[in-house]
Scaffold this motif. Sequence first.
Motif, PDB file in Angstrom:
ATOM      1  N   GLY A  40       0.791  -1.217   0.000  1.00 28.91           N
ATOM      2  CA  GLY A  40       0.000   0.000   0.000  1.00 28.91           C
ATOM      3  C   GLY A  40       0.823   1.265   0.000  1.00 28.91           C
ATOM      4  O   GLY A  40       0.274   2.341  -0.158  1.00 28.91           O
ATOM      5  N   ILE A  41       2.144   1.155   0.200  1.00 24.97           N
ATOM      6  CA  ILE A  41       2.965   2.359   0.158  1.00 24.97           C
ATOM      7  C   ILE A  41       4.119   2.244  -0.829  1.00 24.97           C
ATOM      8  O   ILE A  41       4.957   3.109  -0.900  1.00 24.97           O
ATOM      9  CB  ILE A  41       3.501   2.753   1.552  1.00 24.97           C
ATOM     10  CG1 ILE A  41       4.416   1.689   2.126  1.00 24.97           C
ATOM     11  CG2 ILE A  41       2.375   3.094   2.491  1.00 24.97           C
ATOM     12  CD1 ILE A  41       5.178   2.152   3.354  1.00 24.97           C
ATOM     13  N   GLU A  42       4.179   1.174  -1.599  1.00 29.17           N
ATOM     14  CA  GLU A  42       5.203   1.071  -2.626  1.00 29.17           C
ATOM     15  C   GLU A  42       4.953   2.113  -3.710  1.00 29.17           C
ATOM     16  O   GLU A  42       3.822   2.512  -3.945  1.00 29.17           O
ATOM     17  CB  GLU A  42       5.200  -0.334  -3.283  1.00 29.17           C
ATOM     18  CG  GLU A  42       5.639  -1.440  -2.362  1.00 29.17           C
ATOM     19  CD  GLU A  42       4.473  -2.107  -1.688  1.00 29.17           C
ATOM     20  OE1 GLU A  42       3.342  -1.599  -1.810  1.00 29.17           O
ATOM     21  OE2 GLU A  42       4.686  -3.129  -1.040  1.00 29.17           O
ATOM     22  N   VAL A  43       6.020   2.503  -4.398  1.00 25.78           N
ATOM     23  CA  VAL A  43       5.816   3.471  -5.479  1.00 25.78           C
ATOM     24  C   VAL A  43       4.939   2.879  -6.568  1.00 25.78           C
ATOM     25  O   VAL A  43       4.209   3.612  -7.241  1.00 25.78           O
ATOM     26  CB  VAL A  43       7.154   3.994  -6.050  1.00 25.78           C
ATOM     27  CG1 VAL A  43       7.874   4.844  -5.032  1.00 25.78           C
ATOM     28  CG2 VAL A  43       8.021   2.899  -6.573  1.00 25.78           C
ATOM     29  N   GLU A  44       4.979   1.568  -6.747  1.00 25.59           N
ATOM     30  CA  GLU A  44       4.109   0.935  -7.743  1.00 25.59           C
ATOM     31  C   GLU A  44       2.635   1.148  -7.405  1.00 25.59           C
ATOM     32  O   GLU A  44       1.814   1.335  -8.295  1.00 25.59           O
ATOM     33  CB  GLU A  44       4.414  -0.558  -7.861  1.00 25.59           C
ATOM     34  CG  GLU A  44       5.768  -0.871  -8.447  1.00 25.59           C
ATOM     35  CD  GLU A  44       6.883  -0.929  -7.408  1.00 25.59           C
ATOM     36  OE1 GLU A  44       7.992  -1.341  -7.785  1.00 25.59           O
ATOM     37  OE2 GLU A  44       6.677  -0.569  -6.242  1.00 25.59           O
ATOM     38  N   ASP A  45       2.291   1.116  -6.124  1.00 24.78           N
ATOM     39  CA  ASP A  45       0.913   1.413  -5.731  1.00 24.78           C
ATOM     40  C   ASP A  45       0.568   2.859  -6.062  1.00 24.78           C
ATOM     41  O   ASP A  45      -0.547   3.155  -6.494  1.00 24.78           O
ATOM     42  CB  ASP A  45       0.700   1.159  -4.239  1.00 24.78           C
ATOM     43  CG  ASP A  45       0.538  -0.305  -3.913  1.00 24.78           C
ATOM     44  OD1 ASP A  45      -0.062  -1.036  -4.720  1.00 24.78           O
ATOM     45  OD2 ASP A  45       1.011  -0.731  -2.845  1.00 24.78           O
ATOM     46  N   GLY A  46       1.515   3.748  -5.868  1.00 27.67           N
ATOM     47  CA  GLY A  46       1.295   5.142  -6.244  1.00 27.67           C
ATOM     48  C   GLY A  46       1.043   5.276  -7.735  1.00 27.67           C
ATOM     49  O   GLY A  46       0.203   6.068  -8.171  1.00 27.67           O
ATOM     50  N   ARG A  47       1.776   4.491  -8.524  1.00 21.00           N
ATOM     51  CA  ARG A  47       1.580   4.533  -9.980  1.00 21.00           C
ATOM     52  C   ARG A  47       0.193   4.014 -10.346  1.00 21.00           C
ATOM     53  O   ARG A  47      -0.449   4.521 -11.266  1.00 21.00           O
ATOM     54  CB  ARG A  47       2.686   3.738 -10.684  1.00 21.00           C
ATOM     55  CG  ARG A  47       2.626   3.781 -12.190  1.00 21.00           C
ATOM     56  CD  ARG A  47       2.692   5.205 -12.719  1.00 21.00           C
ATOM     57  NE  ARG A  47       2.656   5.245 -14.172  1.00 21.00           N
ATOM     58  CZ  ARG A  47       1.566   5.157 -14.912  1.00 21.00           C
ATOM     59  NH1 ARG A  47       0.380   5.013 -14.334  1.00 21.00           N
ATOM     60  NH2 ARG A  47       1.630   5.215 -16.222  1.00 21.00           N
TER      61      ARG A  47
END
Length: 103
Positions: A40-47
Amino acid sequence: MRRVEARHLHPDAVAVALDRFAWAFRQPGRYLTGPGESPGIEVEDGRDDLEVALRHLPRGARADLGRLVERIDAEFERRTLPDPGWACEWTAGRWWWWRIRER
């Protein structure tokens, strides 16, 4: 990995996602290593959040965010390596999950 629909994006989801990438890209070195992040806080989730926002924003805002996302994608791709063996059904169409952040 969480699937996020537009109605589930919190009001500052785009700002949080952009901040995640800004933090990750400030880290030294060529390769992104990640800080031992939790789901939930990985940059991939941000993407993922940025992708949802792009699908639901009005044309002008979508174009503005799209330009930022293009730069983010280029830097993320430059600082990661392909992982062709990891792709699976839930990553379909989301190339950013097919990258290795650690050497």
